[in-house]
Scaffold this active site. Sequence first.
Site, mmCIF file in Angstrom:
data_model
loop_
_atom_site.group_PDB
_atom_site.id
_atom_site.type_symbol
_atom_site.label_atom_id
_atom_site.label_comp_id
_atom_site.label_asym_id
_atom_site.label_seq_id
_atom_site.Cartn_x
_atom_site.Cartn_y
_atom_site.Cartn_z
ATOM 1 N N ASN A 9 74.922 11.902 37.141
ATOM 2 C CA ASN A 9 73.945 10.974 37.719
ATOM 3 C C ASN A 9 74.281 9.568 37.222
ATOM 4 O O ASN A 9 73.987 9.225 36.070
ATOM 5 C CB ASN A 9 72.534 11.397 37.268
ATOM 6 N N ARG A 86 74.414 13.198 41.947
ATOM 7 C CA ARG A 86 73.244 12.600 42.585
ATOM 8 C C ARG A 86 73.715 11.368 43.353
ATOM 9 O O ARG A 86 74.387 10.495 42.790
ATOM 10 C CB ARG A 86 72.234 12.173 41.530
ATOM 11 N N HIS A 175 63.402 10.073 46.059
ATOM 12 C CA HIS A 175 62.920 11.146 45.169
ATOM 13 C C HIS A 175 62.908 12.495 45.899
ATOM 14 O O HIS A 175 62.169 13.400 45.523
ATOM 15 C CB HIS A 175 61.487 10.885 44.655
ATOM 16 N N ARG A 236 57.982 -2.342 39.957
ATOM 17 C CA ARG A 236 58.012 -2.624 41.410
ATOM 18 C C ARG A 236 56.594 -2.732 41.948
ATOM 19 O O ARG A 236 55.714 -1.947 41.567
ATOM 20 C CB ARG A 236 58.752 -1.497 42.145
ATOM 21 N N GLU A 380 65.270 17.685 38.616
ATOM 22 C CA GLU A 380 66.227 17.306 39.656
ATOM 23 C C GLU A 380 67.639 17.798 39.323
ATOM 24 O O GLU A 380 68.386 18.192 40.213
ATOM 25 C CB GLU A 380 66.212 15.777 39.827
#
Length: 394
Positions: A9, A86, A175, A236, A380
């Site tokens: 990742n 990923r 996601h 964010r 994940e």
Amino acid sequence: MDESILVVNCGSSSLKLALFDKHLQKKASALAEKLGKQDASARISGDQQPVQLPADANYKQALQALIEAFRNRDLLSGEPMAVGHRVVHGGETFREAALISPATISAIRGCADLAPLHNPVNLAGIEAMRALFPTTPQVAVFDTAYHQTLPQRAYRYALPEHCYKDWGIRRYGFHGTSHYFMAQEAARLLNKTPATTSIISAHLGNGCSITAIKDGLSVDTSMGLTPLEGLVMGTRSGDVDPGLFDYLASRGVSADQAHHMLNNDSGLLGLSGQTNDMRSLCELADHGHEPSSLAIDVFCFRLARYLGAMTASLTHLDAVVFTGGIGENSARIRAETIRHMRLMGLELDPELNRHNGKLSDGRINSPDSRFPVLVIPTNEELVIAREAGRMAAI
Ligand code: AMP
């Protein structure tokens, strides 16, 4: 050949590496940070000694050093059975994981405009691993792929059609790997099959998104063209009035500055003026720091609004599911959010909630709640390892 599966990742200046055995048990994980900088560093989880890296180490050098370190510790011998990567953006090209080939690489490169900070570094990881393990099957697993089942009414913006047709402007969602895992795990915990299970999945970490999952498929989600839309996040803003950009321009704020502000200086950090870390915010709020209390309030209220909005896509609901660093660990955030959902009949059991669902197979709702509420730790890496193993075996 070794029967391990490696999961890679690559982030904007760091990378995570995980090593699974053929039964998908995690054997080791490692992290490299500040790549490309003088003080680049790497470490295997649980080890005191860092792994030596050259100064300014790039992705390939860091991966090489960490794999060598796995070998020196007898965690890996020969080539792994598969490598899973990923990849953030698969555009409309990738509806599922893909075996890496020159054509896949050029298609991932083709989506780079949509994720300029992510896809190029994901590709750097892919190129490095292909050079290190030229005969090992490598598989790309996309954050966006799971949301490719969104109906048009959920993914189209109300913009002139050419924006979509010519420039690919639509909602993609992110996601996806985590929301997919929630769909699988919720079904397992509820003794159902994923194909008959409908949930609302809230992934709340430093990035946050919420997804409506109908009969196992993503049918609406809060993130859009980019991972900026939707919920309040660590730094964010989530949703703002699009008219904001004109207004900021009239105040002399350039497009670059506005982008930076909305992505890096907003969210929990912007509202609190202190931190993007929810745990620290909760402590600050407990000590009477009002901007931190406000940040928590806005975060929970926006999340509750989206929870309500997601019901428009469902005809029945088997559970509301919380995951991610905040979703898995913060009883307070879950309670403050669910408090807004009385009209929907959601109610938590304070004791089960306080224990993050660990007392009750994930369940945190009270017996009177109209729908179950679950806490499920996301994984994940496991999904990526599983997909890589499955596709390598084909
Ligand atoms: P993630 O990006 O999934 O690693 O999640 C990171 C976020 O989870 C940060 O805002 C952390 O402060 C938050 N977090 C982790 N543990 C807790 C906790 N016990 N209470 C509140 N927030 C937490």
